[in-house]
Design an enzyme around this catalytic site. Structure first.
Site, mmCIF file in Angstrom:
data_model
loop_
_atom_site.group_PDB
_atom_site.id
_atom_site.type_symbol
_atom_site.label_atom_id
_atom_site.label_comp_id
_atom_site.label_asym_id
_atom_site.label_seq_id
_atom_site.Cartn_x
_atom_site.Cartn_y
_atom_site.Cartn_z
ATOM 1 C CG ASP A 403 -1.776 1.203 1.353
ATOM 2 O OD1 ASP A 403 -2.586 1.413 0.434
ATOM 3 O OD2 ASP A 403 -1.659 1.941 2.345
ATOM 4 C CD GLU A 456 -2.358 2.513 -3.440
ATOM 5 O OE1 GLU A 456 -3.346 3.251 -3.598
ATOM 6 O OE2 GLU A 456 -1.741 2.438 -2.371
#
Length: 730
Positions: A403, A456
């Site tokens: 993330d 990401e």
């Protein structure tokens, strides 16, 4: 009782330190030493040692401190003021559990199996069952294990400091699976802290904050076939279609107060659904324990603990194993970029900025009010890299989606001038974080063959998915955030205006092969007032559904692996709400079922058609045929390896049907209409090509052959060369 040797005599300072909870060397004082036994135990009337020779009363020498001459093995026997007696083992008679190799690796911050040394481990030590506790707190003045087993009294079980490693440890006999515990820490600043275990395998259900002793050994995996073959299933030349799921809101038991499904129920229901829908992978929003439901797991406190919200660790393994038996991979969202400021977590863990940077210009995320790991500290890097390996090894996770990588790569991420500190070269890149990501990827791929890591990452940072030895960050794949933003901007336009934004749909092909991309329609696109995928589309109800179906056809025909957030597959009309379940009643309505059927068929076609996935990251696998801004049409070819039937994708993003639309194709002969997003079974108008067309040797658009097709309104049609699905000529 006999004379105590001078070197074994207790000083007033020793007594005061034990009674006041300030003792940092309890094993030097407590337990057996040269025939003398010293025990600290509050709130009892009497204490004795039970030996082979009989029971030996211990003298109360001061307050809660008892002492006596004891030779050989012993147990302790206490009596309360009410006359209740119990026998127990003395933790201070046991030798250390951690060995020299552990201590060496812990000391230099290179312990790849950190979780096997730190945390709470149910073991038998020197013939006695109990739990070994170990925690890193180098600047603490004293660390104790506390729990119901010692009335949460930090004076009772202070731990021993192990050399110069900064680690404290103790073996507590009789403490077993399921016991609650915390670490009570007398911090470097003199403050008294109550902390959850950074390497704990279990936690209480939030809002409670204690760690829980969990024995994670001995599961007995039965997924060997999947594990042996997953490398091929996760290769960049494989079909990868990911169903992103928030476990707490996929489905709920409305007949039981609206509770979320358990891991075991998800192993049955979610796995069966994802398999039926044709997805190849499940990606779970973070499951590492987190205190606040509204963070969806992106502010974790217990990085080593699967959240108890859905069951204990072995039941999480049941979910993973069920997915593997169904041929599905499991990816976890992993959050090494930041952690919350909750007092029981990592923040100022030993009274100092231990895991985080002390300077808020480096250590505080202004956007999320969270703390940033100090990637330049070897022990912190060790903690995070070992955590990645922990999930891959202990839970057979097939990959990690990391993330917020962009926030890790740049020191000035979301900061104004003067709010950040440049790197040692004066630049904005976070060199320590970059080195950490490289090291994590190298370790993950080396230690767990066949896994995949996904970034990401929303910037143009180069070579995110290139190997480290080729100058890259080492990820297997990267989310294509630019593609998502551009194409959704285009699709949100009224078709009459799309001609003026034509390049939004083509720009992604300018860089589509610079990384190993995944095309994400993620949870971030359907929350915080962004609306559902269906309501992003323009027009009336019919046009919204048609636009969404066409967009999915465009996405599955476009180079790149696929990711779709739950609910999007049946065009949930509302944006996602983590406090409830998906709108399954809507999924039972005809138009929503049509979108669901389309996604199922797109996944099937994708998996069965090599030209749609083998060269996702190879420019040789893609050719433009024609794009026409005035008509809002796009046509391209997808190619696989020699011998793979080529595919032609034709898009019409206006409500005007285009009959006899001639397109160039790479070969004459039959072309099967494999997908038509306007088909009646999907809720469309039913216009199409009666199952297929035949191309003739009439060159067009730079291709040796061409065919005249019907492009229905607001549709994407995918043609596959050769026979139909029954082996007949089209």
């Amino acid at each position: 009782m006999g004379q105590t040797p001078e070197r074994l005599r207790l000083t007033n300072d020793d007594i005061a330190a034990l009674s006041g909870g300030r003792c940092d060397r309890p094993f030097d004082i407590l337990g057996p030493h040269d025939g003398w036994l010293t025990v600290f135990h509050p709130d009892i009337a009497a204490l004795s040692a039970v030996t082979e020779a009989g029971e030996i009363p211990l003298e109360r020498v001061s307050g809660d401190l008892f002492r006596g001459r004891v030779d050989g093995p012993y147990r302790l026997k206490a009596r309360s003021a009410g006359g209740v007696e119990w026998v127990f083992e003395d933790p201070y008679r046991f030798a250390p559990v951690l060995g020299d190799i552990d201590l060496h690796l812990l000391g230099e911050g290179t312990h790849r199996r950190l979780w096997q040394a730190l945390g709470a481990h149910v073991i038998t030590h020197e013939g006695v069952a109990g739990t070994h506790f170990a925690v890193w707190a180098p600047n603490a003045r004293r660390v104790s294990v506390v729990g119901p087993f010692n009335a949460w009294d930090g004076r009772r079980h202070p731990m021993r400091r192990i050399g110069g490693s900064g680690v404290w440890e103790i073996f507590l006999p009789g403490v077993a699976e399921g016991a609650l515990y915390k670490y009570e820490i007398l911090g470097a600043d003199g403050g008294l802290l109550m902390k959850a275990d950074p390497v704990g395998f279990g936690s209480q259900h939030p809002p409670e904050k204690a760690s829980v002793v969990r024995d994670i050994a001995g599961y007995g995996w039965k997924d060997a076939a999947w594990m042996e073959g997953r490398a091929q299933a996760q290769d960049r030349r494989a079909p990868i279609s990911i169903y992103e799921v928030h476990l707490g809101s996929w489905r709920r038991r409305l007949d039981q107060g609206g509770r979320p499904l358990s891991y075991k129920e998800l192993a049955r229901d979610l796995v069966a659904y994802a398999r039926d829908m044709g997805f190849t992978h499940l990606e779970l929003l973070p499951v590492s324990e987190f205190p606040f439901d509204g963070s969806w797991g992106y502010q974790p406190v217990g990085l080593y603990a699967p959240t108890i919200r859905f069951g204990p660790p072995h039941e999480f393994r049941d979910l993973v194993e069920a997915a593997h038996k169904a041929g599905l991979g499991i990816l976890l969202d992993w959050v090494p970029g930041h952690f919350p400021t909750d007092a029981h977590g990592l923040a100022r863990f030993d009274g100092t900025a231990l895991y985080e940077h002390a300077d808020p210009r480096e250590g505080f995320h202004q956007d999320w009010n969270t703390l940033i790991y100090n990637y330049g500290r070897t022990e912190v890097r060790n903690y995070l890299i070992a955590n990645a390996l922990y999930w891959l090894e202990e839970y057979h996770i097939d990959g990690l989606r990391v993330d917020a990588v962009a926030s890790m790569l740049y020191r000035d991420y979301s900061r104004r001038e003067g709010q950040w500190i440049p790197n040692k070269h004066g630049g904005r890149e976070n060199l320590e974080a970059i080195d950490f990501l490289k090291a994590m990827n190298v370790a993950a791929y080396a230690e767990s063959p066949g896994i995949m890591t996904v970034a990401e990452e929303s910037t143009s940072f180069p070579k995110v998915s290139a190997p480290v030895d080729a100058g890259g960050l080492g990820f297997g794949f990267k989310w294509n955030m630019g593609w998502m933003n551009d194409t959704l901007r285009y699709m949100s336009r009224d078709p009459v205006h799309r001609r003026y934004h034509h390049d939004l749909m083509t720009f992604g092909l300018m860089y589509a092969f610079s990384e190993n991309f995944i095309l994400p329609i993620s949870h971030d696109e359907v929350v915080h007032g962004k609306g559902s995928m269906l309501r992003k589309m323009p027009g009336d109800e019919w046009q919204q559904f048609a636009n969404l179906r066409a967009y999915y056809g465009f996405m599955w025909g476009h180079p790149g692996k696929k990711l779709l957030f739950m609910g999007c597959e049946f065009a949930q009309p509302e944006e996602w709400n983590h406090n409830g379940e998906l709108n399954w009643p809507a999924a039972a309505e005809a138009r929503h079922q049509g979108v669901q059927a389309l996604v199922r068929d797109l996944n099937r076609l994708y998996r069965d058609t090599p030209a749609l996935y083998r060269k996702d990251a190879d420019p040789d696998g893609f050719q433009w045929v024609a794009t026409d801004a005035a008509q809002s049409t796009y046509v391209w070819i997808r190619l696989g390896d020699p011998g793979d039937p080529p595919v032609v994708v034709a898009c019409n993003f206006t409500p005007v049907p285009r009959a006899d639309f001639r397109i160039g194709v790479p070969q004459p002969g039959p072309w099967r209409e494999a997908i038509n997003t306007d088909a009646a079974i999907y809720g469309g108008s039913g216009k199409g090509n009666l199952g297929g067309v035949t191309a003739t040797e009439a060159p067009q658009d730079g291709q040796p052959a061409s065919m005249a097709v019907m492009l229905p309104p607001l549709s994407v049609v995918i043609f596959v060369a050769g026979k139909d699905e029954h082996g007949e000529d089209v």
